[in-house]
Design an enzyme around this catalytic site. Structure first.
Site, PDB file in Angstrom:
ATOM      1  N   LYS A  63      73.572  44.197  26.469  1.00  0.00           N
ATOM      2  CA  LYS A  63      74.047  45.182  27.441  1.00  0.00           C
ATOM      3  C   LYS A  63      73.436  44.880  28.789  1.00  0.00           C
ATOM      4  O   LYS A  63      72.202  44.729  28.903  1.00  0.00           O
ATOM      5  CB  LYS A  63      73.641  46.603  27.013  1.00  0.00           C
ATOM      6  CG  LYS A  63      74.317  47.674  27.868  1.00  0.00           C
ATOM      7  CD  LYS A  63      75.750  47.866  27.425  1.00  0.00           C
ATOM      8  CE  LYS A  63      76.543  48.767  28.361  1.00  0.00           C
ATOM      9  NZ  LYS A  63      76.974  48.069  29.598  1.00  0.00           N
TER      10      LYS A  63
ATOM     11  N   LYS B 158      64.188  47.762  28.980  1.00  0.00           N
ATOM     12  CA  LYS B 158      64.709  49.061  29.417  1.00  0.00           C
ATOM     13  C   LYS B 158      65.446  49.779  28.294  1.00  0.00           C
ATOM     14  O   LYS B 158      65.236  50.983  28.058  1.00  0.00           O
ATOM     15  CB  LYS B 158      65.638  48.850  30.611  1.00  0.00           C
ATOM     16  CG  LYS B 158      66.189  50.116  31.224  1.00  0.00           C
ATOM     17  CD  LYS B 158      67.237  49.811  32.287  1.00  0.00           C
ATOM     18  CE  LYS B 158      66.713  48.877  33.355  1.00  0.00           C
ATOM     19  NZ  LYS B 158      67.713  48.605  34.406  1.00  0.00           N
TER      20      LYS B 158
ATOM     21  N   LYS C 120      72.696  40.027  30.903  1.00  0.00           N
ATOM     22  CA  LYS C 120      73.031  40.170  32.331  1.00  0.00           C
ATOM     23  C   LYS C 120      73.952  39.031  32.719  1.00  0.00           C
ATOM     24  O   LYS C 120      73.938  37.957  32.101  1.00  0.00           O
ATOM     25  CB  LYS C 120      71.773  40.137  33.204  1.00  0.00           C
ATOM     26  CG  LYS C 120      71.939  40.830  34.546  1.00  0.00           C
ATOM     27  CD  LYS C 120      71.897  42.353  34.410  1.00  0.00           C
ATOM     28  CE  LYS C 120      71.962  43.024  35.770  1.00  0.00           C
ATOM     29  NZ  LYS C 120      71.797  44.491  35.636  1.00  0.00           N
TER      30      LYS C 120
ATOM     31  N   THR D 141      72.469  56.405  37.257  1.00  0.00           N
ATOM     32  CA  THR D 141      71.220  55.717  37.569  1.00  0.00           C
ATOM     33  C   THR D 141      70.406  56.522  38.578  1.00  0.00           C
ATOM     34  O   THR D 141      69.186  56.708  38.420  1.00  0.00           O
ATOM     35  CB  THR D 141      71.490  54.307  38.107  1.00  0.00           C
ATOM     36  OG1 THR D 141      72.317  53.591  37.177  1.00  0.00           O
ATOM     37  CG2 THR D 141      70.184  53.540  38.284  1.00  0.00           C
TER      38      THR D 141
ATOM     39  N   ASN E  81      75.196  53.132  45.299  1.00  0.00           N
ATOM     40  CA  ASN E  81      75.396  54.189  44.305  1.00  0.00           C
ATOM     41  C   ASN E  81      74.088  54.822  43.865  1.00  0.00           C
ATOM     42  O   ASN E  81      73.981  56.043  43.741  1.00  0.00           O
ATOM     43  CB  ASN E  81      76.133  53.629  43.082  1.00  0.00           C
ATOM     44  CG  ASN E  81      77.622  53.483  43.321  1.00  0.00           C
ATOM     45  OD1 ASN E  81      78.160  54.021  44.285  1.00  0.00           O
ATOM     46  ND2 ASN E  81      78.288  52.751  42.458  1.00  0.00           N
TER      47      ASN E  81
ATOM     48  N   SER F   8      75.976  54.484  30.092  1.00  0.00           N
ATOM     49  CA  SER F   8      76.827  53.399  29.583  1.00  0.00           C
ATOM     50  C   SER F   8      76.881  53.443  28.057  1.00  0.00           C
ATOM     51  O   SER F   8      77.932  53.199  27.450  1.00  0.00           O
ATOM     52  CB  SER F   8      76.291  52.045  30.051  1.00  0.00           C
ATOM     53  OG  SER F   8      76.634  51.786  31.389  1.00  0.00           O
TER      54      SER F   8
END
Length: 428
Positions: free
Chosen positions: A82, A106, A118, A202, A233, A361
């Protein structure tokens, strides 16, 4: 640990960047890991899989252009990969490796069942037309298709990507598979299975974790002075939530410049100004300041929500805030981290502070798989609970062991990952 021993042969030492930062962080956490798991630490210092792809596209003028793309899966011991996709001219393999590794930690810190991954393409998307951007996205998705799947690897938006890019990625993957697969990406439009609350997630996580830290430090958010670096954002949502809670947002900075007002900025007006003018400088009710001066603004809370390696030792010496919150990934260098510790500044690390995005997510992924969707209030309540629980676990571990919050977060996350490796065993 000798970091040089853990540099993959396909990377040169002078181009390590963020990956070296991650290795230093693992160095610092290793002595605090349990004795039974410490021998497994090398599993964290090497990415599981790194894919480099050529992304050729036809430009609007008929010429062909080539861009280099990456997708890195750092660790999949706890679930499918992810992590976001960024389009940026400075993207490197070392950067994507580090970002995937931070995603591993994380996801484990907030205890969602994902591994770390990523991706990125080295491109300046501002130089592309919308049609060229779509062609780039679809070709890149096709090139990394072999890694993707809702139970294998699930991308999301990152720098310079958004819900439209995710829609193109989902559609491309679905066309190649011959079936619609909404769960293959998150951060999608609501009309394609996206989740309510995802856009602010976030920034909301940054806000909630800061509120928890402030409580324990005896700081009242109402009236607290907040400076925010990065006004995308994450930074915009965090600034807005702080302002709504009664804090004074005294400074904002993005790539276009910086503005300040000791009495407090109007976050909504600043956002509207930037949307109209393409810059923060000149915003009404604000003083335009030098970008370097931003770091010396008197504030109680500093949110770093831009890019990695922004807080260098020189910057760390100038920060006046009591709390530094890492809304971005890897904004603080290891050397600067030590200076902040010595100065008594509480750092809420990225692997905790900005985990709100991946948490929602996860909610989106669950909703897509089950084809059952929640209200925004339900999503925010679940996010707030997970962030508070994760913060409490990290804070308590830090106090029990006498270590900084970053080290405590890494201990918690790394032990969960390594325990998964231990009980799964080594195949074959």
């Amino acid at each position: 640990m000798n970091n040089v021993a853990h540099i993959p042969s396909y990377l040169s030492a002078e181009h390590l960047g963020p990956w070296e930062t991650f290795l230093v962080q693992i160095d610092r956490v290793e002595p605090h890991l349990s004795a039974e798991l410490r021998p497994l630490t090398p599993l964290l210092t090497r990415p599981m899989r790194a894919l480099i792809v050529n992304v050729p596209i036809r430009l609007d003028d008929g010429e062909m252009a080539h861009f280099e793309g990456y997708r890195v899966q750092h660790n999949l011991a706890r679930g499918p990969g992810k992590g976001g996709i960024r389009f940026h001219p400075d993207v490197t393999l070392a950067e994507v490796m580090a970002l995937s590794a931070w995603m591993t930690v994380k996801n484990a810190v907030v205890n969602v069942p994902f591994g770390g991954a990523k991706g990125g393409v080295r491109v300046d998307p501002k130089q592309l037309s919308l049609a060229e951007l779509e062609r780039l996205t679809r070709r890149y998705t096709s090139e990394i298709h072999i890694l993707l799947g809702q139970d294998k690897d699930i991308p999301a938006p990152d720098i310079n990507t958004n819900e439209q890019v995710m829609a193109w990625m989902m559609d491309t993957y679905s066309m190649n598979e011959g079936r619609t697969s909404m769960g293959v990406v998150t951060g999608k439009p609501i009309s394609l299975g996206g989740s309510l609350g995802r856009k602010d997630a976030t920034g909301r996580g940054v806000f909630v974790s800061t509120v928890e830290a402030a409580k324990r430090l005896g700081m009242d958010i109402n009236g607290a002075r907040v400076a925010v670096q990065g006004f995308g954002n994450v930074g915009e949502a965090a600034a807005r939530l702080f302002a709504e809670a009664g804090a004074r947002v005294v400074a904002l900075q993005d790539s276009s410049g910086a503005i300040a007002n000791p009495s407090g900025l109007d976050v909504h007006a600043a956002k509207a100004w930037r949307q109209q003018q393409g810059r923060l400088s000149g915003a009404p009710g604000a003083e335009t300041i030098d970008a370097d001066r931003f770091w010396s603004v008197e504030a109680d809370i500093l949110v770093a929500a831009a890019m990695e390696n922004q807080i260098t030792p020189a910057v760390a010496e100038r920060i006046h805030a009591r709390i530094l919150v890492e809304g971005a990934n890897g904004p603080t260098t290891p050397e600067a981290d030590l200076i902040l510790q010595e100065r008594g500044i509480t750092v809420i690390p990225d692997v905790l502070a900005n985990a709100g995005g991946v948490t929602v997510s996860y909610f989106e992924w669950v909703q897509d798989i089950s084809a059952f969707f929640w209200t925004e209030d339900e999503i925010n309540a679940r996010l707030d609970r997970i962030m508070r629980e994760a913060f409490t676990a990290v804070w308590d571990a830090a106090r029990a062991k006498g270590i900084p919050l970053r080290t405590a977060a890494f201990v918690l996350g790394c032990e969960r990952v390594l325990l998964a490796h231990k009980v799964r065993g080594l195949y074959p």
